[in-house]
Design an enzyme around this catalytic site. Sequence first.
Site, PDB file in Angstrom:
ATOM      1  N   GLY A 177       0.787  -1.220   0.000  1.00  0.00           N
ATOM      2  CA  GLY A 177       0.000   0.000   0.000  1.00  0.00           C
ATOM      3  C   GLY A 177       0.822   1.273   0.000  1.00  0.00           C
ATOM      4  CB  CYS A 178      -0.260   4.740   0.746  1.00  0.00           C
ATOM      5  SG  CYS A 178      -1.697   4.828  -0.350  1.00  0.00           S
ATOM      6  CG  ASN A 179       2.751   1.194   4.319  1.00  0.00           C
ATOM      7  OD1 ASN A 179       1.543   1.010   4.201  1.00  0.00           O
ATOM      8  ND2 ASN A 179       3.610   0.193   4.396  1.00  0.00           N
ATOM      9  CB  ALA A 180       4.850  -0.122  -0.254  1.00  0.00           C
TER      10      ALA A 180
END
EC number: 2.3.1.246
Length: 390
Positions: A172-175
């Site tokens: 997701g967006c943290n990756a």
Amino acid sequence: MGVDLQVTVNLDHPELLDAPVLETGVLSAEGRALPTPPRPRIVGVGTAVTRTSYSQQEVLDAFGITDRKVRSIFLNSAIERRNLTLPPMDSDSVRVSESQGDLLDKHKKLAIEMGAEALHACLKRCGAELSDLRHLCCVTSTGFLTPGLSALLIRELGIDRHCSRSDIVGMGCNAGLNALNVVAGWSAAHPGELAVVLCAEACSAAYTMDSTMRTAVVNSLFGDGAAAVALLAGPGGATPATSEGPTVLKFASCIIPEAVDAMRYDWDRTQGRFSFFLDPQIPYVVGAHAETVVDRLLSGTGLRRSDIGHWLVHSGGKKVIDAVVVNLGLTRHDVRHTIGVLRDQGNVSSGSFLFSYERLLEEGITRPGEYGVLMTMGPGSTIETALVQW
């Protein structure tokens, strides 16, 4: 039996006598100095988007959305434009329905196109060629590919077949920061060899259409984008172009298990496709834990939050940004790059923070010795951070 003694010295900026000390050297049991592993530096960045850009009003018009509540979500999102690849229109000028297979094909095509463009831009910025690349780590959550995007790009661009690679899929967006952490370790173990983290997110390939507010929030937020960042540890032919980047000093993570279902991209049996779910409480969950993870990041460095000159935060949405600002005691100016990326691109998922980093570099205001914090957040629910120094 001997005991290793740690001695702290500032190797990157010895002239900054008053600066907090972050670099650690080690003495052996015999008192001999052991070599300190070189710290990786960010030596280049590049971004890319898809060819077509739409205002929020244009997206509403394209899909004939008239519901007042849905329109309000789009028009009050602090997003002006997003790069999107909308489905084609049929003979009646209506957007055709895309199957999950169509979306997977779209993801593959756009990820390769945007990824290649971002990679070329990144290498150009640091004065490198494809032949200089020794490790490629690709990040995506908007589609599933096997072989992974790294293998497809190696074939597409003719990258050396001996280039090592890794793929981070579905985080997701943290990756993007998870990947930076992994590749920073690779760089430290391979001094002088160039590594690139490439985030490619075709958010146009990860949507569904229905009348729910859940879907409206998701469809109002995301945009297509790719971003690449190059790392190099130790000697490796530094140029004026590469000297603008900071050294990567430290990472810190925080996962919030009780909110594991708050952000999801999973199979919707009703729709017969994958779809996003974003809990309305996400901004408050992120905000409530932002201080904890940043304090952990700065622990042991002698730094306080007020010592951080540059904040590069994921453009997760208006309320998420506001929650981070309030809980960390930041100003709107501190997160101006984040706000600008959200306004101009929407949330481009894992590479958002690199779009912000690129904007910071374009300002040309960083000075040797200054510190920065990179922050991303995403499913898990997770907050990832990194500390860097120019």
